[in-house]
Design a protein around this motif. Sequence first.
Motif, short mmCIF file in Angstrom:
data_model
loop_
_atom_site.label_atom_id
_atom_site.label_comp_id
_atom_site.label_asym_id
_atom_site.label_seq_id
_atom_site.Cartn_x
_atom_site.Cartn_y
_atom_site.Cartn_z
N GLN A 124 0.83 -1.20 0.00
CA GLN A 124 0.00 0.00 0.00
C GLN A 124 0.86 1.25 0.00
O GLN A 124 0.54 2.25 -0.65
CB GLN A 124 -0.91 0.00 1.22
CG GLN A 124 -1.94 1.13 1.23
CD GLN A 124 -2.91 1.04 0.07
OE1 GLN A 124 -3.62 0.06 -0.06
NE2 GLN A 124 -2.92 2.06 -0.78
N GLU A 127 1.96 1.86 -3.50
CA GLU A 127 0.87 2.42 -4.31
C GLU A 127 0.68 3.90 -4.00
O GLU A 127 0.55 4.73 -4.90
CB GLU A 127 -0.43 1.66 -4.01
CG GLU A 127 -0.43 0.21 -4.44
CD GLU A 127 -0.50 0.04 -5.95
OE1 GLU A 127 -1.21 0.82 -6.60
OE2 GLU A 127 0.17 -0.88 -6.47
N ASP A 128 0.65 4.25 -2.72
CA ASP A 128 0.42 5.64 -2.34
C ASP A 128 1.60 6.54 -2.72
O ASP A 128 1.42 7.66 -3.20
CB ASP A 128 0.17 5.74 -0.84
CG ASP A 128 -1.19 5.20 -0.44
OD1 ASP A 128 -2.08 5.14 -1.31
OD2 ASP A 128 -1.38 4.86 0.75
N SER A 133 -2.61 5.13 -6.44
CA SER A 133 -3.89 5.02 -5.76
C SER A 133 -4.48 6.42 -5.63
O SER A 133 -3.81 7.42 -5.91
CB SER A 133 -3.69 4.42 -4.36
OG SER A 133 -3.07 5.36 -3.51
N GLU A 134 -5.71 6.48 -5.19
CA GLU A 134 -6.36 7.78 -4.97
C GLU A 134 -6.06 8.33 -3.59
O GLU A 134 -6.57 9.37 -3.19
CB GLU A 134 -7.87 7.64 -5.17
CG GLU A 134 -8.26 7.28 -6.60
CD GLU A 134 -9.77 7.18 -6.77
OE1 GLU A 134 -10.49 7.37 -5.76
OE2 GLU A 134 -10.22 6.92 -7.90
N GLY A 135 -5.19 7.64 -2.89
CA GLY A 135 -4.85 8.05 -1.53
C GLY A 135 -5.61 7.21 -0.53
O GLY A 135 -6.81 7.36 -0.37
N SER A 136 -4.91 6.30 0.14
CA SER A 136 -5.57 5.38 1.06
C SER A 136 -5.75 6.02 2.44
O SER A 136 -5.26 7.12 2.72
CB SER A 136 -4.75 4.10 1.19
OG SER A 136 -3.59 4.34 1.97
N LEU A 139 -2.34 7.13 4.70
CA LEU A 139 -1.36 8.13 4.28
C LEU A 139 -0.56 8.71 5.44
O LEU A 139 0.61 9.06 5.28
CB LEU A 139 -2.06 9.27 3.51
CG LEU A 139 -2.55 8.93 2.10
CD1 LEU A 139 -3.27 10.13 1.49
CD2 LEU A 139 -1.38 8.51 1.20
N TYR A 142 2.48 5.79 7.79
CA TYR A 142 3.68 5.09 7.34
C TYR A 142 4.93 5.40 8.14
O TYR A 142 5.90 4.66 8.10
CB TYR A 142 3.93 5.39 5.86
CG TYR A 142 2.85 4.87 4.94
CD1 TYR A 142 2.46 3.54 4.97
CD2 TYR A 142 2.21 5.71 4.04
CE1 TYR A 142 1.46 3.06 4.15
CE2 TYR A 142 1.21 5.24 3.19
CZ TYR A 142 0.84 3.92 3.25
OH TYR A 142 -0.16 3.45 2.43
#
Length: 427
Positions: A124, A127-128, A133-136, A139, A142
């Motif tokens: 994830q 992806e971010d 991604s559209e923003g999980s 965010l 992490y």
Amino acid sequence: MQKQREAGKRVYVTGIGLISALGNNVSENHISLISGKDGIGKAVHFESLYTETLSFGEVKLSNDQLKEFLHLEKESGFTRTCLLAVKAFDEAVTDAGLSVEELSSFDTALISASTVGGMCLTDQLYEDANMKSEGSEYLEAYGCAAHTLRLIEKYKISGFTDTINTACSSSANTIMMGARLIKSGRAKRVIVGGVDSLAKYTVNGFNALKILSEFPCKPFDENRDGLNLGEAGAYLVLESEEIAGNKKVYAEILGYGNSNDAHHPSAMSEDAVGAIMSMRTAIESAGIVTSEIDYINTHGTGTPNNDRVELFGISQIFEKVPPFSSTKSYTGHTLGASGAVEAIFSILSIRNSEVYPSLHIETNMEGFDAKPITKLQSNVSVNYVLSNSFGFGGNCTSLVLGKVKTFNALLIDKLGHKCNWDEANER
């Protein structure tokens, strides 16, 4: 003759909390230790190319089960790292009987540790970070300190806070720093510990070093072939003697030592210079001599380099090596949580007069007379434990934990003989 213990307030452990592959609380972990049952096997909740070939020390609860237990089903952005931290932290502060007011007092500090942090969501994160991604919901999760921020928010902590990442010595360093804050009068209470969860990021990295084992690890065995990565959350409540009062007290943080041999990014120096310095400093700062150490909870990862260097260092310090073992043979290597996990295991050893054996030993290491304990020892005197945590980059930390003595026993230590109340008052 005893050396002078480091000046300052006495630091007591008044609460402990733990979740690991051995169990979901301190009691379950203790039962596994005395039964000689490890928690290492094939991972169920962690997804990786290596779950079929490698062994892991995985916590037995899924993320959904953790959320349900913690009543966080409706909350977003909680990584597995955060969930394990909340679980162990809550047990520790509940065990210590801390009120909402005490938790939010400026006299209460929080020092936590992690090496993986929110990077447990490796895919994830990728992806971010690469805007695939559209923003999980993760965010803000992490960073290494994300779990600490969750604890601060959930428990309304207002005092000093910090997050430490010194690799495998991380949470041992939180204990050292917490004790120093109390001894120097900068805090009256410090909640310390750490957390790490299984992650592709660390599994792939350790696998690249060729130090992961397919089988349950066997520290201090001649044919050891590597470590097992594990996950855990572990916290201890440290309080000064003045506010501990009549509380239940598990143990005292007596001494600590930290050094860095700066030898190699991932290996310890063959002459054990860093390990020797951290152990020697911890024992000296505790105000005791080496012969008083009753048990050593070793770093004991099961890698060829670490076990050889650590045992060499121990043999250089102790004329007669005390009983020692590696509890990583139960939990796997829990990275940033390991120092706090093993400090709690050391406390259980002190409180229950037990020494927990190294598991899976078949052949003793060549070139050393000292052998690890391979059977549970019960009803033994355990007054002082040395707990080692050695991290990447040569960051070595050792702690000395001790049994809390009665008032008269402390006077005997100080005066060298039994005394009456009048003499005590005069002193």
